[in-house]
Design an enzyme around this catalytic site. Sequence first.
Site, short mmCIF file in Angstrom:
data_model
loop_
_atom_site.label_atom_id
_atom_site.label_comp_id
_atom_site.label_asym_id
_atom_site.label_seq_id
_atom_site.Cartn_x
_atom_site.Cartn_y
_atom_site.Cartn_z
N ASP A 1 -9.64 -6.11 -4.25
CA ASP A 1 -9.18 -4.90 -3.56
C ASP A 1 -10.17 -3.75 -3.82
O ASP A 1 -10.39 -3.36 -4.96
CB ASP A 1 -7.79 -4.51 -4.06
CG ASP A 1 -7.12 -3.44 -3.20
OD1 ASP A 1 -7.83 -2.68 -2.53
OD2 ASP A 1 -5.87 -3.39 -3.20
N SER B 1 0.83 -1.21 0.00
CA SER B 1 0.00 0.00 0.00
C SER B 1 0.87 1.26 0.00
O SER B 1 1.68 1.45 -0.91
CB SER B 1 -0.96 -0.04 1.19
OG SER B 1 -2.02 0.88 1.02
N HIS C 1 -7.64 -5.73 -0.07
CA HIS C 1 -6.47 -4.87 0.00
C HIS C 1 -5.46 -5.36 1.04
O HIS C 1 -4.26 -5.19 0.88
CB HIS C 1 -6.91 -3.44 0.35
CG HIS C 1 -5.79 -2.45 0.34
ND1 HIS C 1 -5.09 -2.11 -0.81
CD2 HIS C 1 -5.24 -1.71 1.34
CE1 HIS C 1 -4.17 -1.22 -0.51
NE2 HIS C 1 -4.22 -0.95 0.77
#
EC number: 3.1.1.23
Length: 337
Positions: A278, A148, A306
């Site tokens: 995601d 991320s 995610h």
Amino acid sequence: MDLDVVNMFVIAGGTLAIPILAFVASFLLWPSALIKIYYWYWRRTLGMQVRYVYHEDYQFCYSFRGRPGHKPSILMLHGFSAHKDMWLSVVKFLPKNLHLVCVDMPGHEGTTRSSLDDLSIDGQVKRIHQFVECLKLNKKPFHLIGTSMGGHVAGVYAAYYPSDVCSLSLVCPAGLQYSTDNQFVQRLKELQDSATMEKIPLIPSTPEEMSEMLQLCSYVRFKVPQQILQGLVDVRIPHNNFYRKLFLEIVSEKSRYSLHENMDKIKVPTQIIWGKQDQVLDVSGADMLAKSIANCQVELLENCGHSVVMERPRKTAKLIVDFLASVHSTGNNKKLD
């Protein structure tokens, strides 16, 4: 029954009751303390040791296992509002003969938080480079992993400091420019337009908001007890002002698309891991990266959101180990054991 036997059972029962009652009381009254104990326990179980290192007056906190050897060291960068311990679920499945380093990103957990710090992606990349040089981790090129926000930083790091990195794993990284916005990004833009960025979905301040965030980040619907949700919120609330400041910085015009702007400069073998479901960062970003990075392989995970590291830790670890074996093995393509 003999009186001595009765006394023995009373004493034994009392001895067991004290820790049980203490646990129950902690669960009900101090769930955040239990969460900290949980991480301490798993670090200890997995052999991860916590250390501090300094660049001038700036403190970096990190955990590590093993020592540098003939195989590349692995540096792991966590995501927004997380900390080094988020990698423990993956560390559990990584070989013990690998040298692992998990660092708290700038301003997170045990790493210095300063109002003067540059929290842009470029600023974070520079801080991580300072950390790398403090540890002399780049004495030999290392494998860099980021997820991320950490994936955003890792990708830009590989572009800026190519001689430091021998290979790269990006797990659903931020920093890409999509042709169309998903629902999460649309919601963020609506919040920006209405000047209500106090309610950023990734910065919960109530158990209900925490539950919503977990549902946003995970494909699997976890049934999390209210007390654990409260504990997770209690741990985060003192840091929410910082998280808000950081979030606004990394989505600013200066930082938002830094990975996109630098992805064609990444020259090392690169692995992309992404959850197909995601909801935060669209999985189409994997194809975008694959088209721009010459030596790139993509792994898409079914029934995964995610939070790849939390949802599929065993699979993530296996993919990383197999990737390292494929790009760093000698002639016989022998896998890391």
